[in-house]
Design an enzyme around this catalytic site. Structure first.
Site, PDB file in Angstrom:
ATOM      1  N   LYS A 299       0.831  -1.218   0.000  1.00  0.00           N
ATOM      2  CA  LYS A 299       0.000   0.000   0.000  1.00  0.00           C
ATOM      3  C   LYS A 299       0.861   1.262   0.000  1.00  0.00           C
ATOM      4  CE  LYS A 299      -2.073  -1.177   3.834  1.00  0.00           C
ATOM      5  NZ  LYS A 299      -1.356  -2.445   4.131  1.00  0.00           N
TER       6      LYS A 299
ATOM      7  N   ARG B  47      -9.503   0.403   9.042  1.00  0.00           N
ATOM      8  CA  ARG B  47      -8.972  -0.918   9.385  1.00  0.00           C
ATOM      9  C   ARG B  47      -9.958  -1.727  10.217  1.00  0.00           C
ATOM     10  NH1 ARG B  47      -3.118   0.485   9.067  1.00  0.00           N
ATOM     11  NH2 ARG B  47      -1.862  -1.369   9.368  1.00  0.00           N
TER      12      ARG B  47
ATOM     13  N   ARG C 155      11.668  -5.240   4.916  1.00  0.00           N
ATOM     14  CA  ARG C 155      11.334  -3.825   4.674  1.00  0.00           C
ATOM     15  C   ARG C 155      12.274  -2.904   5.458  1.00  0.00           C
ATOM     16  NH1 ARG C 155       5.294  -1.754   5.339  1.00  0.00           N
ATOM     17  NH2 ARG C 155       5.462  -2.647   7.415  1.00  0.00           N
TER      18      ARG C 155
ATOM     19  N   ARG D  51      11.506  -0.923  10.846  1.00  0.00           N
ATOM     20  CA  ARG D  51      10.431  -0.586  11.769  1.00  0.00           C
ATOM     21  C   ARG D  51      10.388  -1.614  12.887  1.00  0.00           C
ATOM     22  NH1 ARG D  51       5.022   0.486   8.240  1.00  0.00           N
ATOM     23  NH2 ARG D  51       4.107  -0.571  10.032  1.00  0.00           N
TER      24      ARG D  51
ATOM     25  N   ARG E 204       0.492  -8.976  13.662  1.00  0.00           N
ATOM     26  CA  ARG E 204      -0.181  -8.002  12.784  1.00  0.00           C
ATOM     27  C   ARG E 204      -0.992  -8.710  11.700  1.00  0.00           C
ATOM     28  NH1 ARG E 204       4.585  -4.922  10.790  1.00  0.00           N
ATOM     29  NH2 ARG E 204       3.135  -3.643   9.600  1.00  0.00           N
TER      30      ARG E 204
HETATM   31  P1  ADP Z   1       2.209  -1.855   3.208  1.00  0.00           P
HETATM   32  O1  ADP Z   1       2.214  -0.348   3.148  1.00  0.00           O
HETATM   33  O2  ADP Z   1       1.006  -2.449   2.548  1.00  0.00           O
HETATM   34  O3  ADP Z   1       2.422  -2.398   4.595  1.00  0.00           O
HETATM   35  P2  ADP Z   1       4.751  -1.591   1.800  1.00  0.00           P
HETATM   36  O4  ADP Z   1       4.400  -0.744   0.642  1.00  0.00           O
HETATM   37  O5  ADP Z   1       5.495  -0.942   2.910  1.00  0.00           O
HETATM   38  O6  ADP Z   1       3.447  -2.372   2.357  1.00  0.00           O
HETATM   39  O7  ADP Z   1       5.587  -2.849   1.250  1.00  0.00           O
HETATM   40  C1  ADP Z   1       6.117  -3.848   2.131  1.00  0.00           C
HETATM   41  C2  ADP Z   1       7.502  -4.292   1.636  1.00  0.00           C
HETATM   42  O8  ADP Z   1       7.362  -5.007   0.414  1.00  0.00           O
HETATM   43  C3  ADP Z   1       8.453  -3.142   1.349  1.00  0.00           C
HETATM   44  O9  ADP Z   1       9.741  -3.533   1.739  1.00  0.00           O
HETATM   45  C4  ADP Z   1       8.358  -2.945  -0.178  1.00  0.00           C
HETATM   46  O10 ADP Z   1       9.560  -2.451  -0.729  1.00  0.00           O
HETATM   47  C5  ADP Z   1       8.072  -4.361  -0.651  1.00  0.00           C
HETATM   48  N1  ADP Z   1       7.168  -4.426  -1.817  1.00  0.00           N
HETATM   49  C6  ADP Z   1       6.048  -3.677  -2.025  1.00  0.00           C
HETATM   50  N2  ADP Z   1       5.434  -4.026  -3.177  1.00  0.00           N
HETATM   51  C7  ADP Z   1       6.174  -5.043  -3.691  1.00  0.00           C
HETATM   52  C8  ADP Z   1       6.049  -5.855  -4.883  1.00  0.00           C
HETATM   53  N3  ADP Z   1       5.032  -5.690  -5.744  1.00  0.00           N
HETATM   54  N4  ADP Z   1       6.992  -6.798  -5.102  1.00  0.00           N
HETATM   55  C9  ADP Z   1       8.015  -6.977  -4.235  1.00  0.00           C
HETATM   56  N5  ADP Z   1       8.201  -6.252  -3.109  1.00  0.00           N
HETATM   57  C10 ADP Z   1       7.283  -5.299  -2.833  1.00  0.00           C
HETATM   58  P1  AMP Z   2       0.891   0.821   8.922  1.00  0.00           P
HETATM   59  O1  AMP Z   2       1.961   1.834   8.757  1.00  0.00           O
HETATM   60  O2  AMP Z   2      -0.331   1.112   8.111  1.00  0.00           O
HETATM   61  O3  AMP Z   2       1.396  -0.601   8.762  1.00  0.00           O
HETATM   62  O4  AMP Z   2       0.395   0.939  10.444  1.00  0.00           O
HETATM   63  C1  AMP Z   2       1.278   0.689  11.527  1.00  0.00           C
HETATM   64  C2  AMP Z   2       0.496   0.562  12.836  1.00  0.00           C
HETATM   65  O5  AMP Z   2      -0.202   1.796  13.107  1.00  0.00           O
HETATM   66  C3  AMP Z   2      -0.592  -0.517  12.892  1.00  0.00           C
HETATM   67  O6  AMP Z   2      -0.076  -1.802  13.193  1.00  0.00           O
HETATM   68  C4  AMP Z   2      -1.490   0.031  14.001  1.00  0.00           C
HETATM   69  O7  AMP Z   2      -0.910  -0.178  15.275  1.00  0.00           O
HETATM   70  C5  AMP Z   2      -1.452   1.541  13.725  1.00  0.00           C
HETATM   71  N1  AMP Z   2      -2.519   1.966  12.787  1.00  0.00           N
HETATM   72  C6  AMP Z   2      -2.349   2.553  11.573  1.00  0.00           C
HETATM   73  N2  AMP Z   2      -3.529   2.812  10.993  1.00  0.00           N
HETATM   74  C7  AMP Z   2      -4.481   2.361  11.849  1.00  0.00           C
HETATM   75  C8  AMP Z   2      -5.904   2.312  11.818  1.00  0.00           C
HETATM   76  N3  AMP Z   2      -6.607   2.786  10.759  1.00  0.00           N
HETATM   77  N4  AMP Z   2      -6.549   1.762  12.878  1.00  0.00           N
HETATM   78  C9  AMP Z   2      -5.885   1.293  13.939  1.00  0.00           C
HETATM   79  N5  AMP Z   2      -4.537   1.291  14.037  1.00  0.00           N
HETATM   80  C10 AMP Z   2      -3.835   1.821  13.007  1.00  0.00           C
END
Ligand code: ADP
Ligand code: AMP
Length: 217
Positions: free
Chosen positions: A13, A88, A127, A160, A171
């Site tokens: 995302k 969420r 990541r 992170r 998660r």
């Molecule tokens: P989210 O925001 O949904 O938690 P991220 O965008 O942070 O996910 O992506 C999670 C990890 O996967 C990051 O390290 C990113 O670089 C990697 N990633 C994202 N999309 C892809 C993809 N299509 N193929 C391979 N790796 C990806």
């Molecule tokens: P994210 O960066 O989207 O992976 O979110 C990291 C963390 O932030 C999650 O694991 C939750 O602890 C908190 N968080 C982010 N967005 C929300 C939401 N919409 N509702 C509840 N917790 C959230």
């Protein structure tokens, strides 16, 4: 255009949000980024949310809704927005619907990025994010040019805390229990668009853009 990016942690995302936002000229809004910023700045909100985030639990709805309402009141959202990581829970989705109705806005599409759980664990454990600008990297699939340094702002890359393996498993369980029901919620409204998130970053991006264009005509 009012868009939501839905999908489990690690689906991609955040990776897609900046590009999609730029493509359609709408601000990407990540509740996770807002909370991480609040923790970094040690604000009262940051202090309240830190323990939930560290444990991989969701932050209580009322705290989330407070920051989202405030963010959606900013003038840059007048032409729309792209939500990443919100809603969420079903109560958050209901509150968003009410808020948009009051503002005379409606959702355009909900993009559900689907990825298998085994892939998600590998993505989250590899990541890395920029401590300064939040840009997302991966040790295998999206490497920085100069080791440990953000390509965009030269900030330091960090892991992170909630990406350590034990927290990642929690998660994913929290997602399955509390967030996955939103797929059915939005399918009912006819707004759901599902994209295969196991493809390359560029292919996922193309699939999302094509899907949105088809929807808005
Ligand atoms: P989210 O925001 O949904 O938690 P991220 O965008 O942070 O996910 O992506 C999670 C990890 O996967 C990051 O390290 C990113 O670089 C990697 N990633 C994202 N999309 C892809 C993809 N299509 N193929 C391979 N790796 C990806
Ligand atoms: P994210 O960066 O989207 O992976 O979110 C990291 C963390 O932030 C999650 O694991 C939750 O602890 C908190 N968080 C982010 N967005 C929300 C939401 N919409 N509702 C509840 N917790 C959230």
């Amino acid at each position: 255009m009012q868009l939501i990016l839905l999908g489990p942690p690690g689906a991609g995302k955040g990776t897609q949000a900046a590009r999609i936002g730029a493509e359609f000229k709408i601000p990407p809004i990540s509740t996770g980024d807002m909370f991480r910023e609040a923790i970094k700045k040690q604000t009262p909100l940051g202090e309240q949310v830190e323990r939930y985030m560290k444990a991989g639990e969701l932050v209580p709805d009322e705290l989330v809704l407070g920051i989202v309402r405030e963010r959606l009141a900013a003038p840059d959202t007048a032409q729309g927005f792209l939500l990443d990581g919100f809603p969420r829970t079903v109560p958050q989705a209901v509150a968003l619907d009410q808020h948009l109705t009051e503002k005379g806005q409606a959702l355009t599409a909900v993009i559900n990025i689907e990825v298998d759980p085994e892939i998600l664990v590998a993505r989250l454990s590899g990541r890395r994010i920029c401590q300064d600008c939040g840009e997302v990297y991966h040790v295998v699939t999206k490497r920085e040019q100069k080791p440990g340094v953000c390509d965009r702002c030269q900030g330091p890359l960090i892991q992170r805390e909630d990406d350590y393996e034990a927290t990642v498993r929690n998660r994913l369980a929290v997602y399955a229990r509390q967030t996955a029901p939103l797929i059915a919620y939005y399918r009912e409204t006819g707004l759901l668009m599902t994209v295969d998130g196991a493809q390359s970053i560029d292919d996922v991006y193309q699939a999302i853009v094509t899907g949105i264009r088809q929807r808005v005509g």
